[in-house]
Design a protein around this motif. Structure first.
Motif, PDB file in Angstrom:
ATOM      1  N   TYR A   2      31.057   0.200  -9.439  1.00  0.00           N
ATOM      2  CA  TYR A   2      31.210  -0.884 -10.576  1.00  0.00           C
ATOM      3  C   TYR A   2      29.917  -0.718 -11.421  1.00  0.00           C
ATOM      4  N   ARG A   6      30.399  -0.553 -15.719  1.00  0.00           N
ATOM      5  CA  ARG A   6      29.996  -1.335 -16.797  1.00  0.00           C
ATOM      6  C   ARG A   6      28.611  -0.906 -17.560  1.00  0.00           C
ATOM      7  N   MET A  37      41.541  -2.807 -15.715  1.00  0.00           N
ATOM      8  CA  MET A  37      40.469  -3.009 -15.095  1.00  0.00           C
ATOM      9  C   MET A  37      40.252  -4.881 -14.993  1.00  0.00           C
ATOM     10  N   GLU A  38      40.470  -5.361 -15.784  1.00  0.00           N
ATOM     11  CA  GLU A  38      40.410  -6.966 -15.737  1.00  0.00           C
ATOM     12  C   GLU A  38      41.329  -7.614 -14.805  1.00  0.00           C
ATOM     13  N   LYS A  40      42.713  -5.830 -12.146  1.00  0.00           N
ATOM     14  CA  LYS A  40      42.205  -5.248 -10.742  1.00  0.00           C
ATOM     15  C   LYS A  40      40.965  -6.039 -10.320  1.00  0.00           C
ATOM     16  N   GLU A  41      40.253  -6.476 -11.292  1.00  0.00           N
ATOM     17  CA  GLU A  41      38.942  -7.210 -10.729  1.00  0.00           C
ATOM     18  C   GLU A  41      39.584  -8.661 -10.495  1.00  0.00           C
ATOM     19  N   HIS A  42      40.561  -9.198 -10.947  1.00  0.00           N
ATOM     20  CA  HIS A  42      40.794 -10.375 -10.521  1.00  0.00           C
ATOM     21  C   HIS A  42      41.901 -10.557  -9.443  1.00  0.00           C
ATOM     22  N   TRP A  45      40.749 -10.434  -5.751  1.00  0.00           N
ATOM     23  CA  TRP A  45      40.182 -11.692  -5.094  1.00  0.00           C
ATOM     24  C   TRP A  45      41.271 -12.428  -4.296  1.00  0.00           C
ATOM     25  N   ALA A  89      45.136  -3.595  -6.602  1.00  0.00           N
ATOM     26  CA  ALA A  89      43.989  -3.410  -6.979  1.00  0.00           C
ATOM     27  C   ALA A  89      43.468  -2.054  -6.775  1.00  0.00           C
TER      28      ALA A  89
END
Length: 103
Positions: A2, A6, A37-38, A40-42, A45, A89
């Motif tokens: 990660y 970024r 990506m957004e 996947k990140e959310h 969780w 994800a």
């Protein structure tokens, strides 16, 4: 991985060495960052939250689950959703890495 994804490239750097910048610089690949990506990140969780809820309810109801079909089915669905969100994800992560590999 990660932090490398970024990382901000220095002025004049080769963007292919910076996955996020590379994806955003190419219109045909921009969707991999803005959506993939957004998302996947959310969604990542959601998996531990659902799995924790299932663990709590199993601990709470324990032996009653043998007799409570509705609760048992709900827990099975929640646990399957936890695995499904983790799989989504992971799939997005693999596809993003395929589109913009970290070198």
């Amino acid at each position: 991985m990660y932090p490398w994804y970024r990382a901000k490239p220095p002025q004049g750097a080769d963007l292919s060495l910076y996955p996020r910048a590379y994806l955003l610089s190419r219109p045909e690949l921009r969707l991999w960052h803005t959506f993939g990506m957004e998302w996947k990140e959310h969604i990542a969780w959601v998996a531990p939250i659902l799995a924790t809820a299932v663990a709590y309810l199993v601990a709470r109801y324990g032996p009653q689950l043998a007799h409570e079909d509705r609760i048992r089915r709900a827990l099975i669905v929640l646990f399957a959703l936890a695995f499904a969100t983790a799989a989504v994800a992971g799939l997005f992560g693999a596809l993003i890495t395929k589109a913009a590999p970290i070198r």
